[in-house]
Design a protein around this motif. Structure first.
Motif, PDB file in Angstrom:
ATOM      1  N   ALA A   1       0.703  -1.281  -0.064  1.00 38.78           N
ATOM      2  CA  ALA A   1      -0.098  -0.168  -0.048  1.00 38.78           C
ATOM      3  C   ALA A   1       0.676   1.274  -0.152  1.00 38.78           C
ATOM      4  N   LEU A   2       1.800   1.384   0.806  1.00 37.13           N
ATOM      5  CA  LEU A   2       2.853   2.366   0.828  1.00 37.13           C
ATOM      6  C   LEU A   2       3.428   2.647  -0.234  1.00 37.13           C
ATOM      7  N   VAL A   3       4.036   1.638  -1.177  1.00 43.91           N
ATOM      8  CA  VAL A   3       4.704   1.556  -2.387  1.00 43.91           C
ATOM      9  C   VAL A   3       3.601   2.305  -3.599  1.00 43.91           C
ATOM     10  N   VAL A  39     -10.311  10.951  -2.771  1.00 47.19           N
ATOM     11  CA  VAL A  39      -9.781   9.898  -2.048  1.00 47.19           C
ATOM     12  C   VAL A  39      -8.980  10.474  -0.851  1.00 47.19           C
ATOM     13  N   VAL A  40      -8.511  11.538  -0.866  1.00 45.65           N
ATOM     14  CA  VAL A  40      -7.650  12.277   0.092  1.00 45.65           C
ATOM     15  C   VAL A  40      -8.264  12.493   1.285  1.00 45.65           C
ATOM     16  N   TRP A  41      -9.719  13.203   0.901  1.00 41.32           N
ATOM     17  CA  TRP A  41     -10.400  13.640   2.199  1.00 41.32           C
ATOM     18  C   TRP A  41     -11.134  12.283   2.946  1.00 41.32           C
ATOM     19  N   GLN A  42     -11.481  11.214   2.144  1.00 42.04           N
ATOM     20  CA  GLN A  42     -11.966  10.176   2.583  1.00 42.04           C
ATOM     21  C   GLN A  42     -11.073   9.113   3.410  1.00 42.04           C
ATOM     22  N   SER A  43      -9.633   9.235   2.914  1.00 44.01           N
ATOM     23  CA  SER A  43      -8.615   8.559   3.439  1.00 44.01           C
ATOM     24  C   SER A  43      -8.214   9.240   4.853  1.00 44.01           C
ATOM     25  N   ALA A  44      -8.463  10.728   4.983  1.00 42.20           N
ATOM     26  CA  ALA A  44      -8.294  11.326   6.082  1.00 42.20           C
ATOM     27  C   ALA A  44      -9.169  10.882   7.371  1.00 42.20           C
ATOM     28  N   VAL A  45     -10.408  11.074   6.759  1.00 36.93           N
ATOM     29  CA  VAL A  45     -11.458  10.548   7.674  1.00 36.93           C
ATOM     30  C   VAL A  45     -11.362   9.117   7.997  1.00 36.93           C
ATOM     31  N   TYR A  46     -11.006   8.219   7.160  1.00 38.55           N
ATOM     32  CA  TYR A  46     -10.837   6.771   7.823  1.00 38.55           C
ATOM     33  C   TYR A  46      -9.759   6.486   8.600  1.00 38.55           C
ATOM     34  N   LYS A  97      -8.659   8.803  10.619  1.00 37.74           N
ATOM     35  CA  LYS A  97      -9.111   9.350  11.955  1.00 37.74           C
ATOM     36  C   LYS A  97      -9.929   8.235  12.916  1.00 37.74           C
ATOM     37  N   SER A  98     -10.709   7.755  11.954  1.00 43.61           N
ATOM     38  CA  SER A  98     -11.660   6.649  12.708  1.00 43.61           C
ATOM     39  C   SER A  98     -11.091   5.495  13.127  1.00 43.61           C
ATOM     40  N   LEU A  99      -9.788   4.913  12.630  1.00 38.99           N
ATOM     41  CA  LEU A  99      -9.007   4.282  12.606  1.00 38.99           C
ATOM     42  C   LEU A  99      -8.205   4.459  13.749  1.00 38.99           C
ATOM     43  N   TYR A 100      -7.725   5.589  14.077  1.00 43.07           N
ATOM     44  CA  TYR A 100      -7.033   6.031  15.443  1.00 43.07           C
ATOM     45  C   TYR A 100      -7.925   6.166  16.419  1.00 43.07           C
ATOM     46  N   LEU A 101      -9.143   6.757  16.223  1.00 44.02           N
ATOM     47  CA  LEU A 101     -10.068   6.829  17.400  1.00 44.02           C
ATOM     48  C   LEU A 101     -10.493   5.302  17.916  1.00 44.02           C
ATOM     49  N   GLY A 102     -10.610   4.409  17.060  1.00 40.23           N
ATOM     50  CA  GLY A 102     -11.055   3.050  17.374  1.00 40.23           C
ATOM     51  C   GLY A 102      -9.872   2.100  17.571  1.00 40.23           C
ATOM     52  N   HIS A 103      -8.584   2.592  17.709  1.00 40.02           N
ATOM     53  CA  HIS A 103      -7.330   1.876  18.069  1.00 40.02           C
ATOM     54  C   HIS A 103      -7.378   0.678  17.452  1.00 40.02           C
ATOM     55  N   ASN A 104      -7.699   0.773  16.153  1.00 45.91           N
ATOM     56  CA  ASN A 104      -7.609  -0.450  15.235  1.00 45.91           C
ATOM     57  C   ASN A 104      -5.924  -0.752  15.001  1.00 45.91           C
ATOM     58  N   VAL A 105      -5.803  -2.253  15.317  1.00 46.57           N
ATOM     59  CA  VAL A 105      -4.613  -2.906  15.124  1.00 46.57           C
ATOM     60  C   VAL A 105      -4.648  -4.012  14.145  1.00 46.57           C
ATOM     61  N   SER A 106      -3.396  -4.450  13.445  1.00 44.10           N
ATOM     62  CA  SER A 106      -3.344  -5.548  12.621  1.00 44.10           C
ATOM     63  C   SER A 106      -3.519  -6.683  13.408  1.00 44.10           C
ATOM     64  N   SER A 141      -0.572  -0.513  14.661  1.00 37.77           N
ATOM     65  CA  SER A 141      -1.600   0.566  14.420  1.00 37.77           C
ATOM     66  C   SER A 141      -1.675   0.788  12.891  1.00 37.77           C
ATOM     67  N   VAL A 142      -3.063   0.641  12.409  1.00 39.66           N
ATOM     68  CA  VAL A 142      -3.287   0.589  10.907  1.00 39.66           C
ATOM     69  C   VAL A 142      -3.257   2.136  10.347  1.00 39.66           C
ATOM     70  N   TYR A 143      -3.814   3.104  11.341  1.00 39.56           N
ATOM     71  CA  TYR A 143      -3.971   4.352  10.956  1.00 39.56           C
ATOM     72  C   TYR A 143      -2.675   5.029  10.180  1.00 39.56           C
ATOM     73  N   PRO A 144      -1.554   4.819  10.722  1.00 38.92           N
ATOM     74  CA  PRO A 144      -0.434   5.312   9.855  1.00 38.92           C
ATOM     75  C   PRO A 144      -0.366   5.205   8.475  1.00 38.92           C
ATOM     76  N   PHE A 145      -0.634   3.929   8.169  1.00 38.24           N
ATOM     77  CA  PHE A 145      -0.577   3.595   6.478  1.00 38.24           C
ATOM     78  C   PHE A 145      -1.644   4.229   5.973  1.00 38.24           C
ATOM     79  N   VAL A 146      -2.808   4.391   6.496  1.00 38.65           N
ATOM     80  CA  VAL A 146      -3.815   5.334   5.827  1.00 38.65           C
ATOM     81  C   VAL A 146      -3.483   6.590   5.669  1.00 38.65           C
ATOM     82  N   ILE A 147      -2.725   7.184   6.806  1.00 38.10           N
ATOM     83  CA  ILE A 147      -2.185   8.569   6.770  1.00 38.10           C
ATOM     84  C   ILE A 147      -1.187   8.654   5.480  1.00 38.10           C
ATOM     85  N   VAL A 148      -0.288   7.628   5.354  1.00 35.49           N
ATOM     86  CA  VAL A 148       0.743   7.855   4.273  1.00 35.49           C
ATOM     87  C   VAL A 148      -0.056   7.792   2.953  1.00 35.49           C
TER      88      VAL A 148
END
Length: 170
Positions: A62-64, A111-118, A120-129, A135-142
């Protein structure tokens, strides 16, 4: 023209960013290759796989993808079908390109806007792999950042096409 100067400055700035993110993406791809080779070798020779390889490979891929989108656009490497458009005059082609870049800019901005919203929701939900508990949210931020750089390249392409379209040259 003032717009032409702004477009050239923005182009130089954005294209440098695209080159940097491309190099970062290539470095991540190289790490992904080493990880995969290490995992396969560990499984085959030692019967000891590297835990979380599949998970890390997914995140790295995803990062690549998102870090190299802008560079691919700089190089005009994305798929385009110009069998019909190439038959038009240069000015008509520039008008069509302007419309295409503008619509692409709108879609990628969403896509940028919805990625940022997503993110944020991953961060607030403390979603992890699942395996490594990353933590999943840093990858979505990238992904959002990479998409925003893609937006900047589309903006430069849009301005360039728009300038070609409004010039009074044949």
């Amino acid at each position: 023209m003032q717009l032409a100067k702004v477009a050239r400055r923005l182009e130089r700035f954005v294209f440098r960013i695209a080159e940097v993110t491309h190099k970062v993406g290539l470095a991540i791809l190289l790490l992904m290759v080493f990880l995969t080779v290490g995992d396969v070798a560990g499984r085959y020779f030692l019967t000891i796989p590297i835990p979380g390889t599949f998970e890390l490979t997914n995140f790295m891929l995803a990062l690549v993808v998102f870090l190299t989108l802008s560079y691919t656009q700089v190089r005009k490497g994305h798929i385009s079908i110009d069998a019909l458009v190439s038959r038009f005059s240069p000015r008509t082609q520039a008008i069509i390109d302007s419309i295409t870049y503008f619509l692409s800019l709108i879609l990628v901005s969403i896509v940028v806007w919805q990625s940022a919203v997503y993110a944020k929701s991953l961060y607030l939900g403390h979603n992890v792999s699942g395996v490594l508990s990353l933590s999943v949210y840093p990858f979505v931020i990238v992904a959002a950042i990479g998409s925003s750089f893609f937006c900047l390249v589309l903006l430069v392409n849009f301005l360039s096409s728009l300038l070609k379209a409004v010039q009074h040259e044949p």
